[in-house]
Design an enzyme around this catalytic site. Structure first.
Site, PDB file in Angstrom:
ATOM      1  N   HIS A   4       0.848  -1.190   0.000  1.00 34.41           N
ATOM      2  CA  HIS A   4       0.000   0.000   0.000  1.00 34.41           C
ATOM      3  C   HIS A   4       0.882   1.239   0.000  1.00 34.41           C
ATOM      4  O   HIS A   4       1.681   1.431   0.910  1.00 34.41           O
ATOM      5  CB  HIS A   4      -0.904   0.019   1.239  1.00 34.41           C
ATOM      6  CG  HIS A   4      -2.157  -0.789   1.077  1.00 34.41           C
ATOM      7  ND1 HIS A   4      -3.306  -0.526   1.753  1.00 34.41           N
ATOM      8  CD2 HIS A   4      -2.415  -1.855   0.286  1.00 34.41           C
ATOM      9  CE1 HIS A   4      -4.237  -1.398   1.394  1.00 34.41           C
ATOM     10  NE2 HIS A   4      -3.721  -2.225   0.511  1.00 34.41           N
ATOM     11  N   PRO A  23      -3.917   0.755  18.805  1.00 34.90           N
ATOM     12  CA  PRO A  23      -3.741   0.242  17.433  1.00 34.90           C
ATOM     13  C   PRO A  23      -3.763   1.307  16.332  1.00 34.90           C
ATOM     14  O   PRO A  23      -3.390   1.016  15.199  1.00 34.90           O
ATOM     15  CB  PRO A  23      -4.899  -0.742  17.260  1.00 34.90           C
ATOM     16  CG  PRO A  23      -5.877  -0.406  18.329  1.00 34.90           C
ATOM     17  CD  PRO A  23      -5.127   0.217  19.449  1.00 34.90           C
ATOM     18  N   LYS A  65       1.210   0.035  14.919  1.00 32.52           N
ATOM     19  CA  LYS A  65       2.625  -0.069  15.304  1.00 32.52           C
ATOM     20  C   LYS A  65       2.970  -1.281  16.176  1.00 32.52           C
ATOM     21  O   LYS A  65       4.146  -1.631  16.307  1.00 32.52           O
ATOM     22  CB  LYS A  65       3.049   1.203  16.069  1.00 32.52           C
ATOM     23  CG  LYS A  65       3.080   2.445  15.217  1.00 32.52           C
ATOM     24  CD  LYS A  65       4.207   2.383  14.210  1.00 32.52           C
ATOM     25  CE  LYS A  65       3.953   3.263  13.024  1.00 32.52           C
ATOM     26  NZ  LYS A  65       4.429   2.745  11.761  1.00 32.52           N
ATOM     27  N   TYR A 124       4.400   6.437   9.614  1.00 34.00           N
ATOM     28  CA  TYR A 124       3.523   5.320   9.260  1.00 34.00           C
ATOM     29  C   TYR A 124       4.311   4.202   8.577  1.00 34.00           C
ATOM     30  O   TYR A 124       4.128   3.022   8.874  1.00 34.00           O
ATOM     31  CB  TYR A 124       2.402   5.814   8.332  1.00 34.00           C
ATOM     32  CG  TYR A 124       1.245   4.849   8.220  1.00 34.00           C
ATOM     33  CD1 TYR A 124       0.287   4.759   9.228  1.00 34.00           C
ATOM     34  CD2 TYR A 124       1.095   4.023   7.105  1.00 34.00           C
ATOM     35  CE1 TYR A 124      -0.782   3.876   9.145  1.00 34.00           C
ATOM     36  CE2 TYR A 124       0.028   3.135   7.007  1.00 34.00           C
ATOM     37  CZ  TYR A 124      -0.907   3.081   8.035  1.00 34.00           C
ATOM     38  OH  TYR A 124      -1.969   2.199   7.941  1.00 34.00           O
TER      39      TYR A 124
HETATM   40  P1  RFL Z   1       1.874 -11.582  21.718  1.00 36.28           P
HETATM   41  O1  RFL Z   1       1.383 -11.675  20.308  1.00 36.28           O
HETATM   42  O2  RFL Z   1       0.904 -11.218  22.761  1.00 36.28           O
HETATM   43  O3  RFL Z   1       2.553 -12.973  22.060  1.00 36.28           O
HETATM   44  C1  RFL Z   1       2.945 -13.300  23.364  1.00 36.28           C
HETATM   45  C2  RFL Z   1       2.965 -14.798  23.487  1.00 36.28           C
HETATM   46  O4  RFL Z   1       3.390 -15.150  24.806  1.00 36.28           O
HETATM   47  C3  RFL Z   1       2.551 -16.172  25.281  1.00 36.28           C
HETATM   48  N1  RFL Z   1       2.517 -16.171  26.748  1.00 36.28           N
HETATM   49  C4  RFL Z   1       3.155 -17.088  27.505  1.00 36.28           C
HETATM   50  N2  RFL Z   1       3.951 -18.108  27.174  1.00 36.28           N
HETATM   51  C5  RFL Z   1       4.431 -18.867  28.190  1.00 36.28           C
HETATM   52  N3  RFL Z   1       4.112 -18.658  29.497  1.00 36.28           N
HETATM   53  C6  RFL Z   1       3.306 -17.638  29.869  1.00 36.28           C
HETATM   54  N4  RFL Z   1       2.970 -17.456  31.142  1.00 36.28           N
HETATM   55  C7  RFL Z   1       2.795 -16.802  28.844  1.00 36.28           C
HETATM   56  N5  RFL Z   1       1.992 -15.720  28.846  1.00 36.28           N
HETATM   57  C8  RFL Z   1       1.833 -15.357  27.584  1.00 36.28           C
HETATM   58  C9  RFL Z   1       1.186 -15.869  24.687  1.00 36.28           C
HETATM   59  O5  RFL Z   1       0.340 -17.014  24.671  1.00 36.28           O
HETATM   60  C10 RFL Z   1       1.574 -15.413  23.292  1.00 36.28           C
HETATM   61  O6  RFL Z   1       1.619 -16.467  22.360  1.00 36.28           O
HETATM   62  O7  RFL Z   1       3.084 -10.545  21.836  1.00 36.28           O
HETATM   63  P2  RFL Z   1       4.289 -10.193  20.815  1.00 36.28           P
HETATM   64  O8  RFL Z   1       4.883 -11.433  20.237  1.00 36.28           O
HETATM   65  O9  RFL Z   1       5.110  -9.202  21.525  1.00 36.28           O
HETATM   66  O10 RFL Z   1       3.569  -9.489  19.561  1.00 36.28           O
HETATM   67  C11 RFL Z   1       2.983  -8.230  19.703  1.00 36.28           C
HETATM   68  C12 RFL Z   1       1.730  -8.138  18.843  1.00 36.28           C
HETATM   69  O11 RFL Z   1       0.946  -9.300  18.999  1.00 36.28           O
HETATM   70  C13 RFL Z   1       0.908  -6.924  19.258  1.00 36.28           C
HETATM   71  O12 RFL Z   1       1.726  -5.775  19.413  1.00 36.28           O
HETATM   72  C14 RFL Z   1      -0.174  -6.546  18.277  1.00 36.28           C
HETATM   73  O13 RFL Z   1      -0.979  -7.617  17.894  1.00 36.28           O
HETATM   74  C15 RFL Z   1      -1.016  -5.465  18.968  1.00 36.28           C
HETATM   75  N6  RFL Z   1      -2.347  -5.440  18.473  1.00 36.28           N
HETATM   76  C16 RFL Z   1      -2.557  -4.820  17.309  1.00 36.28           C
HETATM   77  N7  RFL Z   1      -1.503  -4.215  16.693  1.00 36.28           N
HETATM   78  C17 RFL Z   1      -1.692  -3.595  15.537  1.00 36.28           C
HETATM   79  O14 RFL Z   1      -0.724  -3.068  14.998  1.00 36.28           O
HETATM   80  N8  RFL Z   1      -2.947  -3.568  14.962  1.00 36.28           N
HETATM   81  C18 RFL Z   1      -4.040  -4.181  15.536  1.00 36.28           C
HETATM   82  O15 RFL Z   1      -5.123  -4.177  15.007  1.00 36.28           O
HETATM   83  C19 RFL Z   1      -3.861  -4.820  16.756  1.00 36.28           C
HETATM   84  N9  RFL Z   1      -4.908  -5.430  17.385  1.00 36.28           N
HETATM   85  C20 RFL Z   1      -3.422  -6.055  19.176  1.00 36.28           C
HETATM   86  C21 RFL Z   1      -4.691  -6.048  18.599  1.00 36.28           C
HETATM   87  C22 RFL Z   1      -3.221  -6.668  20.428  1.00 36.28           C
HETATM   88  C23 RFL Z   1      -4.269  -7.269  21.136  1.00 36.28           C
HETATM   89  N10 RFL Z   1      -3.986  -7.832  22.450  1.00 36.28           N
HETATM   90  C24 RFL Z   1      -2.645  -7.946  22.925  1.00 36.28           C
HETATM   91  C25 RFL Z   1      -4.935  -8.207  23.384  1.00 36.28           C
HETATM   92  C26 RFL Z   1      -5.751  -6.675  19.256  1.00 36.28           C
HETATM   93  C27 RFL Z   1      -5.556  -7.284  20.520  1.00 36.28           C
HETATM   94  C28 RFL Z   1      -6.761  -7.937  21.147  1.00 36.28           C
HETATM   95  C1  PHB Z   2      -6.026  -4.036  10.920  1.00 36.42           C
HETATM   96  O1  PHB Z   2      -6.359  -4.855  11.789  1.00 36.42           O
HETATM   97  O2  PHB Z   2      -6.145  -4.268   9.706  1.00 36.42           O
HETATM   98  C2  PHB Z   2      -5.481  -2.725  11.346  1.00 36.42           C
HETATM   99  C3  PHB Z   2      -5.490  -2.393  12.688  1.00 36.42           C
HETATM  100  C4  PHB Z   2      -4.975  -1.169  13.086  1.00 36.42           C
HETATM  101  C5  PHB Z   2      -4.491  -0.284  12.139  1.00 36.42           C
HETATM  102  C6  PHB Z   2      -4.487  -0.622  10.801  1.00 36.42           C
HETATM  103  C7  PHB Z   2      -4.984  -1.855  10.402  1.00 36.42           C
HETATM  104  O3  PHB Z   2      -4.043   0.934  12.521  1.00 36.42           O
END
Ligand code: RFL
Ligand code: PHB
Length: 389
Positions: free
Chosen positions: A72, A292, A296, A384
């Site tokens: 994109h 979100p 990032k 971004y």
């Molecule tokens: P993760 O993906 O949370 O992975 C951590 C892993 O550690 C495991 N864990 C354990 N393992 C062993 N023993 C324990 N006691 C443990 N406790 C936990 C978990 O099961 C898991 O597999 O962290 P990581 O790898 O740092 O990655 C970061 C990303 O996942 C995160 O920054 C993003 O997904 C944030 N986020 C979003 N970011 C975006 O840029 N756009 C989004 O739309 C977006 N939506 C989200 C999100 C994060 C969410 N969280 C954390 C609740 C939506 C949600 C619901």
């Molecule tokens: C997505 O889940 O596609 C997503 C979430 C947060 C953003 C952009 C895209 O800022």
């Protein structure tokens, strides 16, 4: 068991780090609480920065990302009247890639066994020990059997709720936090996207985001009060709200369909300092959370992994202990810049319940400035697409 690096958590941070270390010949083991299927059922981020794509490319794990991801060159801010397009490609010379976190994690998981990366799933009661010294170890239970892994370094990639950050003594760590007075309600559906690029909208009724996973799968969000319950949001109510907030042009091209997934996630900014204590390093959500807005979260996890891997490889290959000591400062410099961007885009695009007419005029003025200033657009585009590591 004995290894050089014990990695806690097999989310994107833990798996990326495991692969980078393995490729460099540094011994490591990943310990995860959940099953692989559970991890892949979590719907999260969708936009990859250039640096995250480069990391996957260096691992030789970018084939599917290149084939199925969408480059994109821009995205849009909607202010209720117009779309302000941020031409990221023209302003920075680079693009972002739309490719779901679920798919990126699947690519990393699928490559683990063929590449000899050991991942222990379903490990419960994971605990860290002796992190202040140079002989730390991890204990856990698997299938009712207690186990122990001795390591030289432990890396906590276990997300916001994991045990790693909590193992650092209170008198060493400091937290910085901002909890926002709203949450994002997300819906995933097998319908074509309403627009070929993302739209972040600030409407009288609140925030909306139109995003996508592919030409046939869309991801949308609206912001809702923290007290809202998912049962009160049947699919039709979500689509109706999106149509209003995204505006008539996007609504005219929006296809409705049954939700494959629907969930509510509160928004938070959070940073823990330092990101290293003794023989423990933290990467990704274990050390910081961004709202979100700006996409990032996953990308910050990738840049932490980049710095952590660089330090660990220098340490295990050349005995360079300074590299480990310098990790926290290096990673935090980038973390805070992403925190600032996510916070400022959140402030610009959401209606805060405590805000009055003055704050609203500030949003209008800022959006107007962005619409008319290439310098303002360049600053947004640069953030971004991802600041350099
Ligand atoms: P993760 O993906 O949370 O992975 C951590 C892993 O550690 C495991 N864990 C354990 N393992 C062993 N023993 C324990 N006691 C443990 N406790 C936990 C978990 O099961 C898991 O597999 O962290 P990581 O790898 O740092 O990655 C970061 C990303 O996942 C995160 O920054 C993003 O997904 C944030 N986020 C979003 N970011 C975006 O840029 N756009 C989004 O739309 C977006 N939506 C989200 C999100 C994060 C969410 N969280 C954390 C609740 C939506 C949600 C619901
Ligand atoms: C997505 O889940 O596609 C997503 C979430 C947060 C953003 C952009 C895209 O800022």
């Amino acid at each position: 068991m004995k290894t050089d690096v014990a990695i806690i958590g097999a989310g994107p941070a833990g798996l990326m780090l495991g692969h980078v270390l393995r490729a460099a010949g540094v011994a490591c083991i990943v310990i995860e609480r959940q099953t692989g299927d559970y991890i892949l059922s979590r719907i999260r981020a969708g936009v990859l920065e250039r640096g995250t794509v480069d990391l996957m490319a260096r691992l030789g794990l970018d084939a599917r990302l290149r084939a199925e991801g969408f480059p994109h060159g821009g995205f849009n801010l909607a202010d209720g009247e117009r779309l302000i397009r941020i031409d990221v490609a023209a302003l920075t010379g680079h693009s972002v890639t739309v490719y779901g976190q679920t798919e990126l994690t699947r690519d990393l998981m699928d490559a683990a066994e063929p590449r000899g990366l050991e991942v222990i799933y379903e490990a419960s009661d994971v605990a860290l020990h002796e992190i202040a010294g140079d002989a730390p170890f991890v204990t856990y239970t698997k299938a009712d059997t207690a186990a122990r892994i001795d390591a030289r370094i432990i890396v906590g990639c276990d997300g916001y709720h994991g045990p790693s950050r909590r193992a650092i003594p209170d008198d060493v760590g400091r937290t910085f936090e901002r909890v926002y007075p709203f949450a994002w309600l997300g819906i995933l559906a097998d319908v074509p996207p309403c627009n070929h690029e993302l739209i972040y909208a600030n409407h009288d009724r609140g925030f909306a985001l139109a995003s996508m996973r592919s030409a046939t799968r869309s991801r949308y969000y609206v912001d809702v009060p923290l007290t809202e319950k998912i049962e009160d949001w049947p699919d039709e109510r979500v689509w109706d709200e999106l149509a209003i907030r995204l505006g008539p042009e996007a609504a005219a091209h929006m296809t409705r369909g049954p939700a494959l997934e629907k969930s509510i996630a509160p928004l938070r900014s959070f940073v823990f300092e330092p990101m290293r204590h003794g023989s423990l390093m933290l990467c990704g959500d274990a050390a910081h959370i961004v709202p979100p807005t700006g996409a990032k979260g996953l990308n910050l996890a990738a840049s932490d992994v980049h710095y952590a891997a660089e330090a660990l490889i220098a340490f295990f290959q050349k005995g360079d202990a300074d590299a480990i000591a310098g990790y926290s400062a290096k990673a935090l410099a980038r973390v805070w810049k992403s925190e600032r961007f996510s916070w400022s885009l959140t402030k610009l695009m959401h209606r805060f319940p405590e805000d009055g007419a003055f704050e609203r005029r500030m949003q209008v003025a800022e959006l107007d400035y962005i619409a008319s200033s290439e310098a303002a657009q360049r600053s947004i585009a640069e953030n971004y697409v991802g600041l350099p590591t």
